[in-house]
Design an enzyme around this catalytic site. Sequence first.
Site, short mmCIF file in Angstrom:
data_model
loop_
_atom_site.label_atom_id
_atom_site.label_comp_id
_atom_site.label_asym_id
_atom_site.label_seq_id
_atom_site.Cartn_x
_atom_site.Cartn_y
_atom_site.Cartn_z
CD GLN A 65 -90.53 -34.11 -77.58
OE1 GLN A 65 -90.39 -33.59 -77.00
NE2 GLN A 65 -89.90 -34.71 -78.66
N GLY A 66 -95.24 -36.50 -76.41
CA GLY A 66 -95.27 -37.75 -76.00
C GLY A 66 -94.52 -38.67 -76.69
CD GLU A 79 -85.80 -31.45 -78.79
OE1 GLU A 79 -85.99 -32.84 -79.24
OE2 GLU A 79 -86.23 -31.51 -77.51
#
Length: 388
Positions: A129-130, A247
Amino acid sequence: MDLSLSPSEEAFRREFAAWLRANLPDEWRGRRLRGAPEGPVLVARRSWERTLGAGGWLGVSWPAAYGGRGATAMEHVIYLEELFGAGAPDPLNTLGLNLVGPTIIEAGTDEQKQRFLRPMLRGEAVWCQGFSEPDAGSDLAGLQTRADRDGDDWVVNGQKIWSSGAQYSDWCALLARTDQDAPKHKGISFLLVDMRSPGITVRPIRQISGDSEFNEIYFDNVRVPGDQILGEVNGGWLVANRMLAYERGVITMEMLAGYQRLWEELRDYARATRRDGAALIDDASVRDRLVRTYVDVQLMRLANLRLITRYMRGAPPGAETSYMKLYWVTTEQGLADLSLSLAGPAGLAMGGERLRLYFMSRAASIYGGTEDIQRNIIAERVFGLPRG
Ligand SMILES: Cc1cc2nc3c(=O)[nH]c(=O)nc-3n(C[C@H](O)[C@H](O)[C@H](O)COP(=O)(O)OP(=O)(O)OC[C@H]3O[C@@H](n4cnc5c(N)ncnc54)[C@H](O)[C@@H]3O)c2cc1C
């Protein structure tokens, strides 16, 4: 809320438990293969991921139409309890299977679903995840990495930081600014980037624990084909928020399964270890701390089951998912403190598993949105207090 399992949930548990008995190699059983996957640990975890994929045991809660098992949230919990309970290696592609995959199912084109989902289910494509940047963490919308259109492609320049697992990831879910003039939330796009693209440099960050769990990623004129934007151009903020909603919901289940297993390991260690002529478990302060951490784990489990019941009734994840993040912190840090003190002075040995666990637990207050940010959300959206 009914806490007993239905016959079909019991059948699901038996089916997966039997599969694990038949397929989990003995040499990996009982070894957590924790920490930054490097060298032989990475090879073992990749191989285990492919074994799970070949057995149809990845992405269990994805809809059957996309290759999942259509498992309910409760079945997903059962899956994780069995997986961790059997002492299987920790899942490798947590971000892909739990966050990116479901977001592609929600927001992707048919072509993107065809292309990206199956490799994840086969255990062949690991995602990172960037999102975060040196000057954009809590204030994520302030990100500066840019993507400029050039023909059919986008050309990405900028820097990301704290990208977990980027050093062994195949793909990156990247947020970049595609309109420099729009208000900050409205000029961001969500790109699906091949980590082998020319112009990408990954620099692991060595942590105090000795691991390199996360990385800096530098993008220097990295070309990304136009059909690798997820959702609308400049609509990335919306897509990112949908992903982040997963998340604190789904990842909580995975964290919890790990905490349950860790608590059992600590109890067994206290039973089996003698110090100063007595078993650790007979020390009143050890018993007290084992009980306290057990209560933390059970409170987290019950709060999570309440959340799952809401999901299963079709309610969207709300601000109360922020409570779950606070449970991560209390539970993980309590377990790590206990783990270190049970080990006594030997636990302080640098490079030791317990010290590593202790250091990693400090990060729980930061990743997935800091404690302060969660408290702000609870104060404003749950208690209705004025903005700070
Ligand atoms: C182990 C780990 C793994 C991570 N993995 C990833 C990953 O894979 N990909 C990724 O993109 N990012 C990842 N991150 C980054 C993480 O999301 C950020 O660290 C986090 O969002 C905080 O941002 P920051 O570090 O820039 O801190 P800042 O946002 O600068 O915050 C600094 C301090 O100020 C406080 N603060 C900031 N704003 C407010 C406010 N409005 N009110 C009150 N207090 C405030 C914070 O709580 C914190 O204490 C990871 C972080 C860790 C620790």
